[in-house]
Structures are given as C-alpha cells and as structure tokens.
Design a protein around this motif. Structure first.
Motif, PDB file in Angstrom:
ATOM      1  N   UNK A 175       0.830  -1.204   0.000  1.00 24.39           N
ATOM      2  CA  UNK A 175       0.000   0.000   0.000  1.00 24.39           C
ATOM      3  C   UNK A 175       0.861   1.248   0.000  1.00 24.39           C
ATOM      4  N   UNK A 176       0.220   2.373  -0.213  1.00 25.38           N
ATOM      5  CA  UNK A 176       0.800   3.733  -0.263  1.00 25.38           C
ATOM      6  C   UNK A 176       1.473   4.057  -1.589  1.00 25.38           C
ATOM      7  N   UNK A 177       1.553   3.099  -2.499  1.00 16.69           N
ATOM      8  CA  UNK A 177       2.249   3.445  -3.730  1.00 16.69           C
ATOM      9  C   UNK A 177       2.071   2.373  -4.788  1.00 16.69           C
ATOM     10  N   UNK A 178       2.822   2.524  -5.861  1.00 18.57           N
ATOM     11  CA  UNK A 178       2.762   1.540  -6.933  1.00 18.57           C
ATOM     12  C   UNK A 178       3.960   0.605  -6.830  1.00 18.57           C
ATOM     13  N   UNK A 179       3.873  -0.501  -7.530  1.00 21.28           N
ATOM     14  CA  UNK A 179       4.887  -1.551  -7.385  1.00 21.28           C
ATOM     15  C   UNK A 179       6.086  -1.335  -8.306  1.00 21.28           C
TER      16      UNK A 179
END
Ligand code: GLN
Ligand code: ZN
Length: 757
Positions: free
Chosen positions: A241-245
């Motif tokens: 979570x909190x961002x992209x991979x």
C-alpha cells in the motif's frame, strides 16, 4: 462472490478513549485492568463495525504502535527494558522510557521513533545487532484471536511481514540487518502454525516496502521469506500500500502467497499489469476506497470500472480500502456541527466500510440491490463537483495570471543583504527566537472562553494584547535583537490560518493517531483557497507599536499548510499548494505594507511531503519550492524573509533549500553538534543561517560556554557574518521560568562572541 475486508481500523476509539485510558495508566491513576478493559471495548466495537464485511481484522489493535507490537511478538524489545516487569510495562518502557508511574522502575532510553512511510504516523524503530535472536511471544496476539472468535468474528489476523519489519529497523552495530532474516523466519512460521491451530484460514501479511525502490538483497529476502512461509498451513494475503509496485511488480505477483493486495488508488495504472502477471490460483485484493483521505468515493464510477475485472476474476476478486484505515478519522457521525453541505461529501473510517459493502453488493447482486445507496452517492458526488464553494471563479482567474516572475525577488541575496543591513543595522550574531512563547493556562483559558462565546472579541483581544505586552517586555529585558509577538492567539500553526481561509473546514472529532497516545486533527481543505482579510497584521502591528526593535511577522508556509491537512482529491496537491501560496503571499504583502519588514514563513513540514520513491522527489521539490517562493518573494529588497524548519536532515535536499532563497533560515541543530552545517558548507549555501543553539524539548538551561562552543563550530562552517543565534524551535511548550534564563544565556553568549570577533 466478492470478499470484502479491511487492512486495519483506527484503534483510538471514536472519542479517543484509548488515549485517555493510556495516559491515565501512565500517570499511575488507573490499573492495567482498566486500560485492558477499554482496549477490549474498542476492539469489540471495531469488529462490530466490520461485521458487514466478510472478514474482520484482528491484530491491528495496538497499545502504542504496531511495529513495536511486532518487536514484542518476535521477542525483540530492546534489552534495556526491565525483564522482571509484566510484558505490557516492558512494552511501554520501550515506547516511552517508562511505564505507569505507579510501577517501581528505573527509566530507560525509549526506542527511536520515525515516520511510517509517507504518513504522519510514527513507529518505534526496531533495534538490531548481529547477535539479535528472536523468540515467539504470541500470548497477547493469540489472545486477541481467541477473543475475536468468542465474539463470533470471522478473524483475519494481520502481521507486519518479516522483511518489512527488518527493513524498518536499525542496526546498532553496523551489521547488515537483512542477514537476520533466516533467524526471524522460524518465529513467523511457528506463529502461522499456531494461527492455523486456532482455526484461522487467511492471514494478512503486510510488506509495504514493495512500493519502495528495493535493492537486490531485499528482493531476494522477500523471495526467501515467502518460500519459507508458504509452507505454513494458512493462506497468506500479501499486502502492499501507499504506492505503486513499479519494478517490484513481477516479484509481488509471483511471490508464493495465496493472494496479493494492491493500492489501486496509488497504482491505478498497474492494475491491468498485475492481473496479467498474477498466477491463476491467486486472489487479488484491490484497495479501491482511499484509506488516506476523507472523501466519499464515486461508487457508481467504481462499480462500472470494477465490473469487467469482476467478470474476469470472479471469486478471486477481493475488495478493501487502499490501506489500513488507521490514517483517517473514525466516524463522520460524531460530527454534529459540521457544515452540512461539506459533510455530505465526506467519508471517515466507518463510512468507508459502508462504501465498500455497497460496491461489493452492487457487483455481487446487481446494482438494483443497492439502487438507493448508489443514487444518494451520485447526488453527493455531483454536488461536490459543481459546488461554487469548491470552484471559485475569482481564485481560478487569479491562478491564470500567475507567471514565473512573481516567484522571484527583485535583486539577488548578495544585493538585498546590503540594503537590509543598512536598514536594520543589526549586530554580528543577531539574536532572535522562532516565534512562539509559552502557552500558559491563562492563554488557553482565554482562547477557550472566546471560542465558547464566553468572551467577546474586544475582551479576548485585550487579554491577548496583554500577553503580547509581556512577551515584548521580556524580550527587551533579555536584550534580543529581533523580537516576535509570541503567537499567544494561535492554538496551532496550521489551524490558526486554516480557520481564517475560505476553502478549509475543521472537524471536532476527526482525530488520527500520530504516535502513541498522540493524535492530530488535520483540517480539511475542501475548496479553492481564498483569504477574505488579513490574518495576522493587527497582532504584529500591535506588537511593533510597543518597541523600537524590529518585530518579525510570523506565518505558516503553503507547503506546511498542505502537508498537515487533508487535501482535495479532485486536483493535484501542487495545485492546492499554489492556491495556498497566493493567499499567504497576500498576507506577506499586507504585513510589509503595515511596516513589518522582517517576515518569517515557517515550513516545518516541507520535508515530510517527499514522495516514497526518490525518483519522484525532484518533481515535488520543484513545485514546493516554487510555491514557497511565490509566497515569499513579492516583497521589496529591504524586506527580510526568514524561514524555519525544525528537523535535521538536509543532506539530500540542500539544493532545494537554497533555491527557496530565504534571506535567513533557522534550523534545528543543537543536538547534531553543528555537524548538520557541513552540508550547507559543502554546498556553499549563500544566505544567512540561524543554527539552533539549544534544544527546546528539554527543560535544561544551556550554559554560555556551551552555546559559544556551538557557535564557534558553526563559524568554522559558515562565515560568521551570515550567522544568527536562536533556539532550535518555538518555545510554546516551555515555561517562562525556563525560557527567560535560557534566552539570557543565549544573548550573553552572542555578546561574548561579538567581542571576540
Ligand atoms: N513559529 C512556530 C513556533 O515558534 C514554529 C513551529 C514549528 O516549527 N513547528 O511555534
Ligand atoms: Zn520548529
């Protein structure tokens, strides 16, 4: 059927019950049983709220912090905590140096605290050394699982993943902490086996580091960890979570777990990729309700977008909020006097769970099953999109007229400083403070009475002016060179301005945990920002009327206003920041017109806004610095702009700090022995600097020699002509009895330094 769940729920209680229970226990005013009982009530309420979901989350409750909980769980509380105390007391010792005052104990050093990714939540940093061993201490954790089961809860326990746990910690002996993983994994495996024995099917395991830029060894660690944990007799839902991979996308998809959760708000563009890389047997949990803001989701839009994915994935699709709801307030229904129009656009944790069930029902049973709910949601969304309180023509027009020009001072610093020197005629090593003076009970009481309507404005103004008189008189006695009015009228550096700006609203119970029992109540920016009238001018003018010394005007900068608020999701953060910048620019110019020629614009939270990935830092810094410059730079050359930042990490952002082009920057330095100035030196930072010479967090009065030695160290790094002498930060949390001798010492040190020169 779609499965619904949440990654976590706020643990503070609707009215901050946990805070009051914790603090009563720490003061020694209540028994541990009282604390435990309030905690159990909060857990029960939270599970009750999640009843409408398919799973209820267990293990997200915490008496202080979930990273410290993990340290306890794996037997890695710092060794200095007192092992003969009950576990919870040791835990509090690790968190805050001591437990209940009623417990006999020797205080220990508390663990270090730092920010949880890009949130305003702070966790306690795990401590590691090469010889760190782990041991399962699962009693408390398992007791929560049993407690949940007794309440008929379909428990999905949550754990901080082993690799993120190590990544978040700090090696105390310079050993490579990632080497500890093989010792930690058996503890996790044992715990998972015990959870299986408790009848648990799914376990949520958080590896938020998957949204950061990971070196090879950390990627390998993840592989190694999940190869081992995959053998456990439970199904693992790996969450990010909190961002992209980004470059970790394949890794996240392919790690041997039964499911993967992604934050589809922050990684919207990766959904297609994730689906195509996800093995056929894996569950995909999509985080579709924003767990970081307070806005209603456009449910109709979401249902439409999810329908094809649901068709494709069928039962393999799970839905959840993007991250734990820890980061949003608990319940909008507690807000009884919020502006009704804006309230209709909001959604707090409880409401977000409802939104989630509406979406799942619409997909599982068809939209007709929730037709009324979807229609109501559509109405709220449309109202917000078209409200003239959100979109203001005057603000939009002003934005159109913004040119790069207005971000620049007329002359470069080298020229300005000569004019300013001639105007203010300050001595070498000029002395000043950062803005606030002690917020006495008298001040707080007056403010409260004014809020409640028990004091009218003239009476309140009189009381505040008396405080300003005192502050000015004390500063004159002490002999400071640049004075402040003391900020008595401000309860908080963001709230004070937010309350006077249009486009902001304030909740009453919209608390969010910051650390331990501390909560913050971020204001909410809902619409275009405008400043109906001057916000600070009268106070500062009054202060200036009492003295011949210059009084600094005190403002909070646009980036800090932004980073400490809940912000709009219908435009980029940079756009909201620019609106704030223009509003505060007007205040700067009004101060200047009123004869206030030294103006400080605090940017305490500039660093906090840095994105998780370094690759995105520059973009943020560019617009943040531009906004600051727009705020600050509409003044004459003779007007001196100060800024203040109270943290001590400038290494990687020094270029941007210099680009702000403030005439003077005051920073927190006392605890770093002035080494912090090395980076300013190395960068040849061109403007003036006031390195803090004493720690305002401590009641101790510094010694003249100590301050002098710090300033001498400073002068080895920055030419003495460009140095100021000031404390690390504002003095509002101190007592006058501490402030006065400390400032006297500081002024005496400056005098002696001048003589030596
Ligand atoms: N001017 C503010 C004060 O002195 C600055 C606070 C801060 O930097 N956090 O209180
Ligand atoms: Zn500060």
């Amino acid at each position: 059927m779609i499965t619904t769940h949440t990654l976590g729920f706020p643990r503070i209680g609707k009215k901050r019950e946990l805070k009051f229970a914790q603090e009563a226990y720490w003061r020694g005013e209540s028994m541990v049983a009282d604390l435990e009982s309030i905690a159990a009530t909060i857990r029960q309420q939270n599970w009750q709220s999640q009843k409408k979901l398919d799973f209820q989350t267990v293990g997200d409750f915490s008496f202080y912090d979930h990273v410290l909980d993990t340290s306890l769980l794996v037997g890695n509380l710092p060794k200095r905590t007192q092992s003969d105390l009950p576990e919870l007391d040791q835990y509090f010792q690790a968190a805050r140096g001591q437990t209940s005052k009623a417990v006999e104990q020797t205080p220990v050093a508390a663990a270090e605290m730092t920010k949880w990714f890009d949130t305003n939540y702070h966790y306690l940093v795990p401590e590691f050394a090469a010889d760190t061993d782990f041991e399962l201490h699962a009693n408390r954790y398992l007791s929560y699982v049993r407690e949940a089961k007794q309440q008929g809860v379909n428990a999905k326990p949550v754990l901080l993943g082993p690799v993120s746990y190590i990544w978040l910690g700090k090696s105390k002996d310079d050993s490579n902490k990632v080497d500890l993983l093989p010792k930690l994994l058996p503890v996790y495996s044992a715990l998972l086996a015990q959870l299986a024995e408790e009848g648990i099917e799914w376990v949520q395991i958080d590896e938020p580091i998957l949204v950061t830029e990971l070196e090879d060894d950390w990627q390998q660690a993840l592989n190694q960890a999940y190869l081992a944990l995959n053998k456990a007799p439970v199904k693992l839902l790996l969450t990010t979570y909190f961002g992209s991979l980004k470059t970790n996308l394949r890794l996240a998809c392919e790690l041997p777990t039964a499911g993967l959760h992604i934050d589809t708000l922050n990684a919207a563009e990766e959904v297609v990729d994730v689906i195509s890389h996800l093995p056929e047997n894996k569950v995909l949990s999509m985080g579709v309700i924003n767990g970081r803001n307070v806005w209603k989701t456009d449910l109709n839009d979401l249902v439409a977008g999810l329908a094809p994915i649901h068709n494709r994935l069928g039962d393999r699709l799970w839905l959840a909020p993007s991250c734990s709801l820890l980061h949003v307030p608990v319940d909008l229904n507690s807000e009884t006097d919020l502006d009704a129009e804006v309230k209709d656009w909001l959604s707090f944790a409880e409401q977000k769970l409802e939104e989630l069930t509406i979406v799942a029902t619409a997909l599982n049973e068809g939209r007709d099953a929730v037709a009324a709910e979807l229609a109501a949601n559509a109405k709220s969304i449309a109202a917000r999109q078209t409200s003239s309180r959100v979109h203001r023509n005057d603000v939009q027009q002003r934005l159109q007229s913004v040119t790069d020009d207005i971000a620049n001072r007329q002359q470069p610093y080298a020229e300005r400083t000569k004019l300013q020197q001639a105007k203010f005629n300050l001595p070498m090593y000029p002395t000043t403070t950062i803005g606030s003076f002690p917020q006495t009970t008298e001040i707080r009481q007056a403010r409260q009475m004014f809020r409640k309507g028990e004091l009218d404005f003239p009476a309140y103004q009189g009381k505040m002016q008396a405080q300003i008189q005192r502050a000015i008189a004390e500063q004159e006695q002490v002999g400071l060179d640049v004075l402040v009015h003391g900020e008595a009228e401000r309860n908080d550096m963001v709230e004070y301005f937010g309350e006077q700006l249009e486009g902001y609203i304030f909740s009453r119970f919209g608390w969010v945990q910051s650390y331990g029992s501390r909560c913050v109540k971020p204001p909410i920016i809902f619409g275009d920002i405008a400043r109906p009238k001057a916000m600070t001018v009268d106070w500062i003018k009054y202060a200036q009327s009492l003295t011949d010394k210059p009084v600094k005007g005190m403002l909070t900068g646009p980036v800090t206003m932004l980073n400490w608020s809940f912000v709009r999701d219908d435009q980029p953060r940079s756009a909201t920041c620019l609106q704030l910048a223009l509003a505060i620019r007007d205040e700067v110019q009004d101060l200047e017109k009123a004869g206030v020629n030294i103006i400080q614009i605090d940017e305490a939270a500039l660093r906090e806004g840095l994105p998780l990935r370094r690759a995105e830092w520059q973009d943020y810094l560019n617009w943040a610095v531009r906004c600051f410059r727009i705020t600050a730079n509409g003044v004459e050359n003779e007007t001196q702009i100060h800024t203040h930042m109270c943290y001590s990490e400038f290494n990687d952002i020094i270029e941007s700090i210099a680009a702000m082009d403030a005439d003077v920057i005051t920073i927190e330095t006392s605890r770093s022995d002035m080494e912090l100035l090395d980076v300013f030196n190395a960068f040849s930072y061109p403007n003036e600097i006031g390195p803090g010479v004493y720690d305002i967090h401590s009641p101790n009065i510094p010694k003249v020699e100590y301050i002098k030695s710090l300033m001498e160290k400073a002068a080895q790094r920055i030419p003495a002509e460009r140095l100021w002498v000031n404390p690390d930060c504002g003095l509002k949390t101190r007592q006058w009895a501490e402030v006065k001798p400390a400032l006297q010492t500081m002024v005496e040190a400056a005098k002696q330094l001048r003589q030596q020169h």
